[in-house]
Design an enzyme around this catalytic site. Structure first.
Site, PDB file in Angstrom:
ATOM      1  N   HIS A  13       0.842  -1.204   0.000  1.00 13.21           N
ATOM      2  CA  HIS A  13       0.000   0.000   0.000  1.00 13.21           C
ATOM      3  C   HIS A  13       0.881   1.261   0.000  1.00 13.21           C
ATOM      4  O   HIS A  13       0.672   2.176  -0.815  1.00 13.21           O
ATOM      5  CB  HIS A  13      -0.897  -0.055   1.247  1.00 13.21           C
ATOM      6  CG  HIS A  13      -1.752   1.140   1.489  1.00 13.21           C
ATOM      7  ND1 HIS A  13      -3.125   1.139   1.295  1.00 13.21           N
ATOM      8  CD2 HIS A  13      -1.465   2.388   1.952  1.00 13.21           C
ATOM      9  CE1 HIS A  13      -3.620   2.328   1.606  1.00 13.21           C
ATOM     10  NE2 HIS A  13      -2.637   3.106   2.025  1.00 13.21           N
ATOM     11  N   GLU A  14       1.867   1.298   0.878  1.00 11.47           N
ATOM     12  CA  GLU A  14       2.728   2.490   0.958  1.00 11.47           C
ATOM     13  C   GLU A  14       3.580   2.647  -0.301  1.00 11.47           C
ATOM     14  O   GLU A  14       3.837   3.767  -0.755  1.00 11.47           O
ATOM     15  CB  GLU A  14       3.615   2.436   2.208  1.00 11.47           C
ATOM     16  CG  GLU A  14       2.846   2.517   3.528  1.00 11.47           C
ATOM     17  CD  GLU A  14       2.003   3.778   3.684  1.00 11.47           C
ATOM     18  OE1 GLU A  14       2.303   4.794   3.032  1.00 11.47           O
ATOM     19  OE2 GLU A  14       1.006   3.734   4.435  1.00 11.47           O
ATOM     20  N   HIS A  69       1.620   4.414  -2.850  1.00  6.84           N
ATOM     21  CA  HIS A  69       1.729   5.880  -2.687  1.00  6.84           C
ATOM     22  C   HIS A  69       3.065   6.374  -3.249  1.00  6.84           C
ATOM     23  O   HIS A  69       3.123   7.400  -3.931  1.00  6.84           O
ATOM     24  CB  HIS A  69       1.652   6.268  -1.211  1.00  6.84           C
ATOM     25  CG  HIS A  69       0.297   6.145  -0.588  1.00  6.84           C
ATOM     26  ND1 HIS A  69      -0.844   6.648  -1.161  1.00  6.84           N
ATOM     27  CD2 HIS A  69      -0.093   5.591   0.605  1.00  6.84           C
ATOM     28  CE1 HIS A  69      -1.890   6.406  -0.359  1.00  6.84           C
ATOM     29  NE2 HIS A  69      -1.457   5.762   0.711  1.00  6.84           N
TER      30      HIS A  69
END
Ligand code: ZN
Length: 298
Positions: free
Chosen positions: A209-210, A213
């Site tokens: 997920h990070e 980003h």
């Protein structure tokens, strides 16, 4: 009789604790965000720069682009409980990460693992404004490479707001690199690693997920205002409008009735539990390639 009283008191405490735990609003704990004004400015810049380059970048998508990755273990002691994660967990995390990006043209290569004993950084390196800015010094000391290099920092988030809000991790966007290259990278809780203790976020999906980003993706749900059914909030066409984050792993969720499609509960850019998340959409893959090409030159 005394034993029974102790048992009753213990059950009562457990019951109170249980109701507190269940009544507490669910949290996920991603600390990556951007203000609406900054987002508008960066998206205008991105739209101007991507013309032509995105097409060129995607044309060569068949060739794998390797991203050199540095894993910085920041620990308070040499014990696992002090954040000293074993190489085996790091290797599994890298494998899980690469499996998630198998449909993209990117692959992450672990170049080096560093291990630093620093209790202050381990306990406080969040991005909350608690009056303690230890992430700046940590990154200044440990960060390697350039815009094409992924720097990962595993820490504890033991003190302050990060502990209170169960912060899982936070990262930087590609379009922030030029303004703050020293800040680039992802800081996350060591027990999120596969085999770690932070259930249900210990299968490696938080780092995926990070990294999403870090490669230019926003959340799949509305960030401009919770409950807003703005399908273009994440600037990706094939993620349906979604008003709220997903918690846990429901069978189905639809927070924007009247709009096409269900919520993207299995998408890596939602807040579902690790075992629930399993995909990036083609639109997200395309945006990552364009963001990486424009801002990271890869
Ligand atoms: Zn996030």
């Amino acid at each position: 009789m005394i034993a029974l009283s102790v048992l009753v008191v213990a059950l009562s405490i457990l019951s109170t604790l249980g109701s507190q735990l269940t009544s507490r609003s669910p949290s996920y704990g991603c600390g990556t965000g951007i203000s609406p004004a900054h987002k508008d400015a960066f998206e205008a810049d991105f739209a101007a720069r991507r013309t032509g380059l995105a097409v060129k970048n995607l044309k060569h998508a068949a060739a794998t682009k390797f991203i050199p990755t540095y894993f910085h273990v920041v620990r308070s002691s040499t014990e696992l409980s002090g954040g000293n994660v074993p190489d085996s967990q790091i290797a599994t995390q890298m494998a899980v990460l690469n499996a998630a990006f198998v449909n993209t043209s990117y692959s992450f290569q672990l170049v080096e693992t560093t291990r630093t004993t620093n209790k202050h950084w381990f306990e406080t390196a969040s991005n909350y404004d608690d009056g303690i800015d230890s992430q700046t010094a940590m990154k200044a000391a440990l960060r390697r490479g350039d815009a094409k290099t992924l720097n990962l920092y595993s820490v504890g988030f033991i003190q302050g707001s990060a502990a209170f809000f169960d912060l899982l991790g936070y990262g930087t966007f590609p379009f922030h690199y030029n303004d703050a290259p020293e800040d680039d990278g992802i800081v996350f809780k060591y027990s999120n690693l596969p085999g770690g203790t932070n259930e249900p976020y210990n299968l490696g999906a938080n780092l995926i997920h990070e990294v999403g980003h870090w490669m230019g993706l926003y959340h799949v749900f509305s960030e401009g205002g919770r409950g807003t059914c703005d399908g273009s909030s994440d600037l990706v066409d094939d993620t349906p409008a979604q008003g709220y984050p997903t918690y846990g792993c429901p069978e189905r969720s639809k927070t924007c009735p009247g709009f096409p499609g269900d919520d993207s509960i299995h998408n890596f850019m939602d807040y579902s539990t690790d075992d629930c998340k399993n995909n990036f959409t083609p639109g997200q893959v395309e945006r990552m390639a364009a963001q990486m090409g424009v801002y990271r030159g890869i």
